[in-house]
Scaffold this active site. Structure first.
Site, PDB file in Angstrom:
ATOM      1  N   LYS A 187      -3.430  -7.211  -4.688  1.00 25.90           N
ATOM      2  CA  LYS A 187      -3.555  -7.101  -3.462  1.00 25.90           C
ATOM      3  C   LYS A 187      -5.196  -5.867  -3.750  1.00 25.90           C
ATOM      4  O   LYS A 187      -4.462  -5.165  -4.237  1.00 25.90           O
ATOM      5  CB  LYS A 187      -3.055  -7.078  -2.711  1.00 25.90           C
ATOM      6  CG  LYS A 187      -3.986  -6.833  -1.463  1.00 25.90           C
ATOM      7  CD  LYS A 187      -2.804  -6.895  -0.116  1.00 25.90           C
ATOM      8  CE  LYS A 187      -3.622  -6.808   1.625  1.00 25.90           C
ATOM      9  NZ  LYS A 187      -3.026  -7.057   2.540  1.00 25.90           N
TER      10      LYS A 187
ATOM     11  N   SER B 280      -4.544 -10.126   6.479  1.00 22.47           N
ATOM     12  CA  SER B 280      -4.724  -9.283   5.606  1.00 22.47           C
ATOM     13  C   SER B 280      -5.012  -9.614   4.256  1.00 22.47           C
ATOM     14  O   SER B 280      -5.925  -9.519   3.686  1.00 22.47           O
ATOM     15  CB  SER B 280      -4.750  -8.080   5.512  1.00 22.47           C
ATOM     16  OG  SER B 280      -3.476  -7.063   5.450  1.00 22.47           O
TER      17      SER B 280
ATOM     18  N   SER C 230       0.887  -9.752   7.555  1.00 19.39           N
ATOM     19  CA  SER C 230      -0.211  -9.908   6.756  1.00 19.39           C
ATOM     20  C   SER C 230       0.156 -10.876   5.315  1.00 19.39           C
ATOM     21  O   SER C 230      -0.682 -10.592   4.574  1.00 19.39           O
ATOM     22  CB  SER C 230      -0.981  -8.282   5.984  1.00 19.39           C
ATOM     23  OG  SER C 230      -1.942  -8.080   7.139  1.00 19.39           O
TER      24      SER C 230
END
Lengths: 95, 476, 482
Positions: free
Chosen positions: C76, C151, C175
């Site tokens: 990420k 997210s 997330s």
């Protein structure tokens, strides 16, 4: 709870965020909505409840006083927007 | 109207750790800009602080030295504001739960002892430096100092004059140096203070509105800045004005304080507990172990000096002002084996004057305790007179020779042989019949003339007491 | 090959069925072919990947390989990676080439994984749909008209689209779990303090926690083994013995006590999801577990408390982005104030600004007690609800999200509607507990996720239950047609 445009301007300055004057009202509306959502908390009596700042109920871990870092100025300043003579530059600050 | 001045000080003492409070970068003074600013000090995305245990230990030492409460649990908070020398946009400090609270210390001003309350002392990180020399209309930022550990020591508003404020600041300065938690170097900014100054009509209970004078880095500036500020406030109030609560800066060149509007714009610091740092817990046995390691502190030392050496309160106060001075005196007293008062007079007198003239600290003295003790021994055993001793001292200051070597080489040994002194006196009497006549007819003042002649003849080496006695006998 | 789990790929590498270089090249090609329509990657790093793959092959050859040696993964973009842009999905850090590695990155590198690139995400991890990314939204591989969740939407979509066998994510309010649910993959948010936060760009420091996202619970276990562990650089990192999460996954779950909080099955829950969760719990009961109705009475306050705590922390965490030392700087600032105001005003997107403003407001003079302290008190009540529940049950199960993936734009104009898509996940972060999401079915062609919440440090148990469930179902094996 509703926030006025003036309040949004005040907070935006505290947070150093330039906000398009055209959008201040929209922010005021959004933020008021969020604050209303948050205000649900006020219905609960929490007088006797101790605040919980952190999920870990533990003491802080400390480190020994040892110098472990070396000079990496060149590496760090490669990604800096404006430097001169090893200094980070900002527009003139008046005291 | 009679005005009363009220002063509280916030002293920032830079803790003498090797590494920074939350990072492993060095804390050395004077490095090239930004060469001692690591990823944590720069506030790069993703970095995290880890607290230096030595800084905690030093704060505990200070707490114990002022008889304060060392909190078993204290909390680090973020003080949020934007400034270019503050890389993260917040300073990690302590707010409602500081590590040290409610202590006190004493000061002596004009012979009066006064207790000054210390509200709290907390750990925090220092900011970097803004260099205002012009870089084509820009300010340069050096973050070497960012993250240096500070102990902020906050007093009660207990001081009533600039003199008291200076005495208090000196006292804390001595304390942190005794404890070896701060080098006390004020020129390098290792020890500095903010002064909160207000005035009120004498007799009034309520405090007046205060102004905060920032960043005073010498005892002299503290005194001058406060004195200026007090006059400024009196003038405003007596002209019917009101004092604005604000931050002011002392300009040493103009000897005045002026408003720092730039820092005033937004002072809503939004303190909240730093979520990167759990509460700081200090165990009782850790505190006790530090208590046993505490050195003798100024107040204790002063009492001991009075008892052990029979010194006056004033002498003991002066000699314990710094750990180095006290240690110097004790070595001189020990090595000379002579009257401590004589030792004290030399350390506080000729030596202090010479150091002062040369702008040297006691630890930089060219005359070490051993050599000064050698000189004092010769005074004590009457080898030389006090007057000749001053001459020998100059020799000690200028060379590496011992007092004995100087006395021998220069032939400064005092003449104590009665026969030799009598012979000189006889010669003087014979050469100055008129003066002898005058003295014997009642002109007592002429006695000095004979002493002078005798000293001249012996190049000052005649033992003064002996000389006096023999002169009186011969002239009568 | 792309449908294989990490465990299967690891076996294949060890038995020399293929090399890490071949595997890496194959995934890189797939990314090149499919990612333009998914937008899961912000940065692809083929050169680094090929170099790492070759090194892994040498290690495999020498027999010095661990279970993850040679396995392609992606990070990420919230994790700092040395020499690679680490943007956090923001214009603010578009030019930020990190000078250092996050601990998670170092650990996965040390385990021999091959990083293919950096994954798209909501800006500074603030969002539940990936629509706040500066690099454009990630598309849900199951239906390109719908959001992947957020997210960690890039991570979830990349794994679901089989662009990478495993990825890292972070979870501040859901997330990892919510995008895992939306994209039909498995993801776990560990106990706060288990995985180091060093080098993970902070959103809300007391809530943020990194975790793995992959096809199966077993793969998550393998990744978590590498990611977790004490780190002296993070003073909230916990010093505890290392666990091997991938061991003992096949053992029986006989006697497991499952709690079903009534608050998770009330109004607002999509009936299809309700049904799928019940079916999944039925399967787990068949494996020997028992079910008990419980209550988490303060659950409904988790949203309000979260939207004080997270914005408050973020308003402070993001203050360092000021255009002075790195990151976006406005052009020709006329003075210092202008430099700050415009760099931050132009560098941050609307949602980030909203949250900074909320947080600044909640911490400002006169409001601190009413908002921040109040939220911390509510946080205690929520945490205590869980404590009480775990006296009676071993795990808590329920939906991960009240709905399946929604359409782009459907909620992006209404912050509250968006915030409500995390109502089942944020309480877990407030308490600091571990939670995971596993695929348990579909509704209108879109995946459904079930959340499993455990007591502190019960990652092993959560992965165990999920693994046994995945042993008797095949939802996790389904993949979208692309």
């Amino acid at each position: 709870m509703s926030l006025t445009s003036d309040e949004v301007n005040r907070i935006a300055f505290l947070a150093r965020l330039a906000i398009d004057p055209d959008k201040i009202d929209a922010y005021a509306k959004d933020l008021s909505g969020i604050m209303n959502f948050i205000d649900e908390m006020s219905a609960v009596d929490t007088e006797a409840v101790p605040p919980m700042a952190h999920p870990l109920d533990q003491a802080q871990r400390l480190r020994p006083d040892v110098v472990t870092e070396e000079n990496q100025r060149e590496t760090f300043q490669k990604i800096a927007p404006k430097v001169e003579a090893g200094l980070y530059l900002v527009p003139k600050v008046l005291e | 109207m009679q005005w009363e001045t009220v002063i509280g000080l916030e002293i920032h003492a830079q803790l003498a750790t090797k590494s920074k409070i939350f990072s492993g970068a060095a804390t050395l003074y004077g490095a090239e800009p930004n060469t001692q600013a690591c990823a944590i000090d720069l506030g790069l995305p993703g970095v995290l602080p880890v607290l230096n245990q030595e800084a905690v230990k030093m704060a505990v030492k200070f707490g114990l030295a002022i008889g304060a409460t060392v909190s078993p649990r204290s909390v680090f908070a973020r003080k949020n504001y934007f400034y270019p020398d503050l890389p993260k946009g917040y300073q990690i400090s302590q707010f409602d739960l500081p590590v040290v609270s409610t202590g006190e210390t004493t000061i002596v001003v004009d012979g009066e002892v006064k207790v000054i309350g210390i509200t709290r002392a907390h750990l925090e990180e220092d900011a970097g430096k803004s260099l205002h020399e012009d870089f084509e209309g820009h300010t340069g930022i050096d973050l070497n100092r960012a993250g240096t550990p500070l102990l902020e020591i906050v007093s009660e508003p207990d001081m009533r004059s600039a003199k008291e404020a200076v005495a208090y600041m000196k006292k804390v300065h001595a304390l942190v140096r005794y404890l070896e938690i701060c080098d006390g170097n004020m020129q390098e900014g290792s020890f500095r203070c903010d002064a909160n100054v207000s005035i009120r009509p004498k007799g009034q209970e309520k405090f007046g509105t205060r102004a905060e004078i920032k960043n005073l880095n010498s005892f002299r500036f503290v005194e001058k800045a406060i004195n200026y500020e007090v006059l400024r406030q009196i003038e405003i109030l007596e002209n019917g004005g009101t004092i604005v609560q604000e931050t002011r800066l002392y300009d040493a060149n103009k000897d005045e304080t002026r408003s720092m509007r730039s820092k005033e714009e937004a002072n809503d610091y939004r303190y909240f507990p730093d979520p990167d740092l759990l509460p700081l817990e200090i165990a009782a046995d850790f505190i006790e172990s530090i208590r046993t390691q505490l050195p003798e502190l100024p107040d204790q030392k002063k009492l001991r000096f009075k008892a052990q050496y029979g010194l006056t309160d004033y002498d003991a106060e002066v000699l314990t002002a710094t750990r180095e001075l006290a240690s110097y005196f004790e070595q001189v007293a020990l090595l000379s084996g002579s009257d401590p008062k004589l030792c004290a007079n030399w350390v506080m007198g000729d030596l202090a004057a010479a150091l002062n003239k040369a702008s040297l600290e006691i630890e930089e003295s060219p005359v070490d305790p051993q050599r000064l003790a050698g000189l004092i021994q010769r005074i004590a055993d009457d080898t030389i007179s006090g007057k000749i001793a001053k001459q020998v001292f100059e020799g000690l200051w200028a060379s590496l020779e011992s007092a004995d070597a100087i006395i021998y080489r220069e032939g400064l040994r005092q003449i104590t042989d009665t026969g030799a002194i009598e012979a000189i006196i006889d010669a003087i009497i014979a050469e100055n019949p008129a003066q002898v006549e005058g003295y014997r007819s009642g002109k007592d003042k002429l006695f000095g003339f004979f002493v002078g002649q005798a000293m001249k003849a012996t190049e000052g080496k005649a033992n003064p007491a002996q000389l006096n006695e023999l002169l009186k006998k011969k002239l009568s | 090959m792309h449908d294989k789990t990490i465990r299967e790929l690891s076996d294949g590498l060890k038995s020399k069925a293929f090399s890490s270089l071949e595997l890496t090249e194959s995934f890189l090609k797939r990314i090149e072919r499919l990612d333009p329509s998914i937008n899961a990657f912000i940065t692809v790093t083929p050169e680094r990947a090929l170099k790492a793959a070759k090194a892994a092959d040498v290690a495999l050859e020498k027999g010095a390989a661990g279970p993850l040696t040679g396995i392609p993964i992606a990070q990420k973009d919230i994790f700092c990676t040395e020499g690679v842009r680490s943007s956090c999905g923001s214009k603010m850090l578009d030019q930020f080439i990190s000078p250092y590695n996050a601990t998670v990155v170092d650990r996965l590198n040390a385990a021999g994984t091959v990083m293919l690139g950096k994954l798209n995400m909501d800006e500074f991890a603030m969002g539940s749909s990936n629509e706040t990314s500066f690099y454009g939204p990630v598309k849900n591989p199951w239906n390109l008209e719908t959001v992947p969740g957020g997210s960690s939407g890039g991570s979830a979509a990349a794994v679901a689209a089989r662009l990478v066998p495993g990825a890292t994510g972070t979870d501040t309010g859901g997330s990892i779990r919510q995008p895992a649910a939306f994209c039909g993959i498995t993801g776990i948010k560990p106990t706060y303090g288990l995985v180091s936060r060093w080098g993970m760009i902070a959103f809300a420091s007391s809530l943020d926690q990194a975790g793995p996202m992959a096809k199966t619970a077993e793969d998550c276990a393998l990744l978590l083994e590498a990611m977790a562990g004490f780190d002296p650089k993070d003073s909230t990192s916990l010093e505890r013995p290392k666990e091997t999460y991938s061991q003992g996954l096949d053992e029986s779950i006989e006697g497991l006590r499952i709690g079903l909080p009534q608050e998770f099955f009330g109004e607002g829950l999509d009936p299809d999801i309700h049904q799928a969760i019940q079916a999944a719990i039925g399967e787990i009961e068949k494996l020997g577990a028992t079910v008990k109705a419980i209550s988490l009475p303060h659950m409904h306050l988790s949203g309000p408390a979260y939207y004080v705590v997270a914005p408050a922390e973020c308003s402070s965490n993001l203050a360092r982005l000021d255009g002075v030392r790195y990151g976006y700087r406005a052009e020709n600032p006329k003075d210092l104030k202008d430099l700050y105001m415009r760099s931050r005003g132009e560098g941050f997107g609307a949602e980030v600004k909203r949250r900074i403003l909320i947080g600044t407001y909640a911490l400002s003079a006169g409001y601190y007690d009413a908002y921040y302290i109040k939220a911390q008190k509510i946080r205690r009540l929520i945490s205590d609800d869980f404590k009480k529940a775990f006296e009676e049950v071993d795990v808590i199960m329920g939906p991960t999200s009240p709905s399946v993936a929604f359409q782009f734009g459907e909620k992006s104009q209404d912050p509250i509607a968006m915030y409500l898509s995390d109502i089942y996940t944020i309480a877990v972060n407030l308490a600091g507990l571990p939670g995971m999401s596993v695929p348990v079915g579909f509704s209108k062609g879109l995946p459904i996720g079930m959340q499993i919440i455990g007591n502190y440090f019960s990652e092993q148990r959560l992965l165990h239950v999920a693994h046994r469930y995945q042993g008797v179902t095949d939802w996790h094996q389904q993949s979208p047609t692309l």
